[in-house]
Scaffold this motif. Structure first.
Motif, mmCIF file in Angstrom:
data_model
loop_
_atom_site.group_PDB
_atom_site.id
_atom_site.type_symbol
_atom_site.label_atom_id
_atom_site.label_comp_id
_atom_site.label_asym_id
_atom_site.label_seq_id
_atom_site.Cartn_x
_atom_site.Cartn_y
_atom_site.Cartn_z
ATOM 1 N N SER A 38 -8.627 -8.689 1.984
ATOM 2 C CA SER A 38 -9.893 -9.153 2.569
ATOM 3 C C SER A 38 -10.462 -8.069 3.459
ATOM 4 O O SER A 38 -9.814 -7.047 3.729
ATOM 5 N N ASN A 39 -11.677 -8.292 3.966
ATOM 6 C CA ASN A 39 -12.279 -7.343 4.900
ATOM 7 C C ASN A 39 -11.478 -7.243 6.189
ATOM 8 O O ASN A 39 -11.346 -6.173 6.776
ATOM 9 N N ASP A 40 -10.938 -8.373 6.628
ATOM 10 C CA ASP A 40 -10.179 -8.388 7.876
ATOM 11 C C ASP A 40 -8.744 -7.918 7.692
ATOM 12 O O ASP A 40 -8.136 -7.380 8.615
ATOM 13 N N ASP A 41 -8.177 -8.147 6.527
ATOM 14 C CA ASP A 41 -6.808 -7.741 6.232
ATOM 15 C C ASP A 41 -6.827 -6.957 4.926
ATOM 16 O O ASP A 41 -6.841 -7.523 3.844
ATOM 17 N N GLN A 42 -6.818 -5.637 5.034
ATOM 18 C CA GLN A 42 -6.961 -4.790 3.862
ATOM 19 C C GLN A 42 -5.614 -4.382 3.266
ATOM 20 O O GLN A 42 -5.501 -3.374 2.563
ATOM 21 N N SER A 43 -4.606 -5.197 3.499
ATOM 22 C CA SER A 43 -3.304 -4.997 2.873
ATOM 23 C C SER A 43 -3.395 -5.311 1.379
ATOM 24 O O SER A 43 -4.264 -6.049 0.929
ATOM 25 N N ILE A 44 -2.464 -4.748 0.614
ATOM 26 C CA ILE A 44 -2.308 -5.084 -0.799
ATOM 27 C C ILE A 44 -1.048 -5.934 -0.917
ATOM 28 O O ILE A 44 0.058 -5.450 -0.680
ATOM 29 N N TYR A 45 -1.217 -7.199 -1.279
ATOM 30 C CA TYR A 45 -0.080 -8.109 -1.342
ATOM 31 C C TYR A 45 0.407 -8.368 -2.766
ATOM 32 O O TYR A 45 1.551 -8.797 -2.950
ATOM 33 N N VAL A 46 -0.437 -8.159 -3.759
ATOM 34 C CA VAL A 46 -0.013 -8.364 -5.140
ATOM 35 C C VAL A 46 -0.546 -7.254 -6.026
ATOM 36 O O VAL A 46 -1.586 -6.650 -5.749
ATOM 37 N N ILE A 47 0.187 -6.985 -7.103
ATOM 38 C CA ILE A 47 -0.304 -6.138 -8.187
ATOM 39 C C ILE A 47 -1.010 -7.066 -9.167
ATOM 40 O O ILE A 47 -0.382 -7.950 -9.756
ATOM 41 N N PRO A 48 -2.309 -6.921 -9.364
ATOM 42 C CA PRO A 48 -3.029 -7.835 -10.270
ATOM 43 C C PRO A 48 -2.474 -7.765 -11.694
ATOM 44 O O PRO A 48 -2.327 -6.678 -12.258
ATOM 45 N N THR A 49 -2.164 -8.928 -12.241
ATOM 46 C CA THR A 49 -1.567 -8.975 -13.578
ATOM 47 C C THR A 49 -2.293 -9.926 -14.520
ATOM 48 O O THR A 49 -1.987 -9.957 -15.712
ATOM 49 N N GLN A 95 -10.593 1.652 -8.815
ATOM 50 C CA GLN A 95 -10.667 0.203 -8.656
ATOM 51 C C GLN A 95 -9.543 -0.335 -7.774
ATOM 52 O O GLN A 95 -9.497 -1.541 -7.506
ATOM 53 N N ILE A 96 -8.654 0.541 -7.329
ATOM 54 C CA ILE A 96 -7.538 0.079 -6.515
ATOM 55 C C ILE A 96 -8.018 -0.535 -5.204
ATOM 56 O O ILE A 96 -7.325 -1.353 -4.597
ATOM 57 N N LYS A 97 -9.228 -0.204 -4.787
ATOM 58 C CA LYS A 97 -9.772 -0.810 -3.579
ATOM 59 C C LYS A 97 -9.958 -2.316 -3.735
ATOM 60 O O LYS A 97 -9.968 -3.054 -2.746
ATOM 61 N N THR A 150 0.818 -1.215 0.000
ATOM 62 C CA THR A 150 0.000 0.000 0.000
ATOM 63 C C THR A 150 0.848 1.261 0.000
ATOM 64 O O THR A 150 0.672 2.155 -0.840
ATOM 65 N N ASP A 151 1.791 1.375 0.928
ATOM 66 C CA ASP A 151 2.607 2.584 1.027
ATOM 67 C C ASP A 151 3.582 2.704 -0.133
ATOM 68 O O ASP A 151 3.852 3.813 -0.628
ATOM 69 N N LEU A 152 4.127 1.582 -0.580
ATOM 70 C CA LEU A 152 5.041 1.621 -1.713
ATOM 71 C C LEU A 152 4.334 2.125 -2.971
ATOM 72 O O LEU A 152 4.897 2.900 -3.753
ATOM 73 N N ILE A 153 3.097 1.669 -3.167
ATOM 74 C CA ILE A 153 2.319 2.141 -4.312
ATOM 75 C C ILE A 153 2.083 3.645 -4.206
ATOM 76 O O ILE A 153 2.244 4.386 -5.176
ATOM 77 N N GLU A 154 1.718 4.093 -3.037
ATOM 78 C CA GLU A 154 1.420 5.506 -2.836
ATOM 79 C C GLU A 154 2.643 6.382 -3.120
ATOM 80 O O GLU A 154 2.532 7.454 -3.725
ATOM 81 N N GLN A 155 3.821 5.918 -2.708
ATOM 82 C CA GLN A 155 5.023 6.745 -2.816
ATOM 83 C C GLN A 155 5.750 6.596 -4.152
ATOM 84 O O GLN A 155 6.349 7.559 -4.644
ATOM 85 N N TYR A 156 5.717 5.399 -4.738
ATOM 86 C CA TYR A 156 6.607 5.118 -5.859
ATOM 87 C C TYR A 156 5.927 4.584 -7.114
ATOM 88 O O TYR A 156 6.633 4.214 -8.061
ATOM 89 N N ALA A 157 4.621 4.530 -7.157
ATOM 90 C CA ALA A 157 3.971 3.852 -8.274
ATOM 91 C C ALA A 157 2.847 4.670 -8.899
ATOM 92 O O ALA A 157 1.678 4.282 -8.865
ATOM 93 N N PRO A 158 3.167 5.804 -9.526
ATOM 94 C CA PRO A 158 2.106 6.627 -10.132
ATOM 95 C C PRO A 158 1.402 5.934 -11.285
ATOM 96 O O PRO A 158 0.206 6.158 -11.504
ATOM 97 N N ASN A 159 2.114 5.097 -12.050
ATOM 98 C CA ASN A 159 1.465 4.406 -13.164
ATOM 99 C C ASN A 159 0.449 3.392 -12.685
ATOM 100 O O ASN A 159 -0.633 3.239 -13.264
#
Length: 579
Positions: free
Chosen positions: A163-174, A156-158, A139-148
């Motif tokens: 998951s509802n319990d763990d709202q971390s972003i673990y992968v960039i969907p490809t 749609q980034i949400k 999440t933070d890496l995307i915010e700071q370093y990933a404008p594209n």
């Protein structure tokens, strides 16, 4: 059931390989004509520093280790043209390992070892790595370093949240393209052009229609010119390919495509193990019939993947029930040998005319499988910058089209593939792909889907009607003309004939590895993979009892409890994505 759509990305007919994207040139323009073009423009290769100023990415040499669940027989260690351009643009090379054998077992081993690659694409086994604490929250890496990446996903980034319990972003969907439109029909039921032509191009809508074409051809041509027996229909039941060619079609031919091992009620959002739903018994009974009359290959459940492909490459297999990325290497051999009438067309076949083919129903943007950064990554900032580069406009153009002046030219503002290059794409695809790398790297980077235009007004991908037709052989065009069609998609119900699924695709749901639903699902898989081959290979008079025994065994093993548990996850995802 493994989803066909998510195993087919941009240019899936060219390669199953996964890897990364790279880019050349720039494409910042305000000349947009629609919302999709607006979403695609004004991307940048620079990153924002903490104070908001723009800083250039570090492009000094760095090697990241990478593991991908998909096999990649054509991987050239980034020595192909696109791979070399990637390294030139980013400084990044990959020390890549791809799954051989059981990919889920390999990911489980990685998860328990505590020794992780820098980058990983674990597909449906991400939960094992999350449970092991292996993945970084991006999440933070995307915010700071990933404008594209931020620009591409927009609101749609949400959907990237775990998951509802763990709202971390673990992968960039490809594996899912943003704003994708279905133009390519790479699956369905396949028939050799020569068989359909000899049958007089009949209507092919039901299992009986399909069987009739095969039977007619085999009756007239029991062997090839060398005396080898022709094969009516063969399936690929080697490990997870069982889903693709044996069990998935039972759902697809009864209007329940695209939701893994479940059928989801569109009104109640309740999940049912799809083998317990209407019409599937009839489908497997038809396969039993095909087996007993000698049209289904007796080796179906014992042959390995390479044997399956070798049979296709021999030209002796009249019919397939598969997707092009799975059987493609066999078909490429036929094209290389000039046996174009022995390649395949795609047909929308259902158990009966009471069902409507929904293979191309849209799940919307289905954020699920993708590439993540592990806690062992040597440089997470460089890693996210690399993934962000792959999401840029120029990187997507490079992966999909190649290098300007070498693989395409700009003519009157349009990207045009030269005739000699197109000829190699169609007729010498394996060698061309290995040299060019086009399409090899799509499933490492976030990307737009088919039908989306870039800032120049050109399509990001080659999967739009005019270019799709250019990739067809004369045999393809002859068959399509006989059916009054221009592309294979013309023979299938269209995406806009169905509502968008609010839950996406259920196969991509991230369930905790120790959840009871997962434990029960493994039990059901073991039962199904044992029972389905038994029912297909049984004597016709034994089918009914074996099918009933199978259904009873599912109930005894807790299938209803599994369905109830999975329903909760479906409903939770709908809530997560719509808050």
């Amino acid at each position: 059931m493994v989803s066909l759509k998510r195993m087919t990305g941009v240019c899936t007919s060219l390669t199953l390989a996964i890897g990364l994207l790279a880019g050349c040139g720039s494409g910042d323009s305000d000349n947009t004509t629609n919302k999709k073009e607006d979403n695609a423009t004004n991307q940048t290769d620079n990153v924002a520093s903490a104070d908001g100023t723009q800083t250039a990415n570090d492009t000094s040499p760095i090697t990241f280790s990478f593991f991908g669940e998909d096999p990649n027989p054509n991987w050239q260690d980034m020595k192909d043209a696109v791979g070399q351009e990637i390294t030139k643009q980013t400084g990044v090379t990959l020390d890549a390992e791809f799954a051989v054998g059981d990919p889920a077992a390999k990911v489980a081993l990685i998860a328990t070892s505590g020794d992780y690659p820098d980058l990983i694409s674990a597909k449906g086994d991400l939960n094992k790595l999350v449970d092991a604490g292996a993945m970084i929250d991006l999440t933070d890496l995307i915010e700071q370093y990933a404008p594209n990446i931020k620009k591409l996903f927009g609101d749609q980034i949400k959907r990237l949240r775990y998951s509802n319990d763990d709202q971390s972003i673990y992968v960039i969907p490809t594996y899912a393209g943003m704003d994708n439109q279905s133009f390519v029909a790479g699956g369905g039921f396949e028939l050799q052009h020569r068989a359909v032509k000899e049958a007089g191009y009949p209507s092919i809508k039901t299992l009986q229609d399909y069987e009739k074409v095969i039977q007619s051809y085999i009756d007239k041509h029991p062997t090839d010119e060398d005396g080898n027996k022709n094969i009516g229909l063969t399936l690929n039941a080697d490990d997870w390919k069982m889903y693709i060619t044996v069990t998935n079609p039972a759902a697809e031919t009864t209007g329940k495509s695209g939701d893994g091992e479940y059928a989801i009620n569109a009104d109640t959002h309740e999940a049912t193990y799809h083998f317990r739903t209407e019409g599937e018994k009839e489908y497997f009974q038809w396969l039993n019939h095909m087996y007993n009359i000698g049209l289904l290959d007796k080796d179906t459940f014992t042959q390995k993947n390479d044997q399956y492909l070798a049979k296709i490459a021999s030209g002796r297999v009249i019919g397939l029930i598969d997707v092009d990325w799975d059987y493609g290497d066999g078909e490429k051999a036929l094209k290389a040998a000039g046996k174009f009438d022995q390649t395949y067309g795609h047909y929308s076949v259902m158990v009966s005319d009471q069902y409507k083919d929904n293979r191309h129903q849209s799940p919307g943007f289905d954020a699920g499988w993708g590439v993540g950064i592990t806690k062992d990554c040597k440089d997470p900032v460089r890693a996210i910058q690399f993934l962000d580069f792959l999401a840029s406009e120029q990187a997507q153009i490079l992966n999909n089209w190649g290098i300007e002046g070498q693989h395409y030219n700009m003519q009157d503002g349009k990207r045009v593939v030269p005739e000699d290059v197109q000829n190699r794409i169609v007729n010498d695809n394996t060698a061309f792909s290995q040299e060019s790398g086009i399409g090899f790297y799509g499933n490492l980077g976030a990307h737009y889907g088919d039908g989306v235009k870039d800032s120049t007004g050109n399509y990001y991908t080659k999967n739009f009607p005019e270019q799709i037709v250019n990739a067809y052989t004369d045999a393809d065009k002859e068959t399509l003309k006989a059916y009054g069609a221009t592309t294979w998609m013309d023979l299938f119900p269209k995406q806009d004939e169905f509502p968008v699924k609010p839950w996406g695709a259920s196969w991509s749901l991230p369930l905790p590895s120790d959840d009871e639903v997962n434990i029960l699902a493994n039990k059901m898989k073991d039962i199904t993979w044992k029972r389905i081959p038994q029912t297909i290979m049984a004597k016709p008079e034994e089918f009914e009892k074996l099918w009933n025994d199978y259904q009873e065994e599912l109930i005894d093993a807790g299938v209803e409890k599994m369905e109830t548990g999975f329903t909760k996850y479906i409903q939770a995802r709908i809530k997560l994505w719509n808050e």
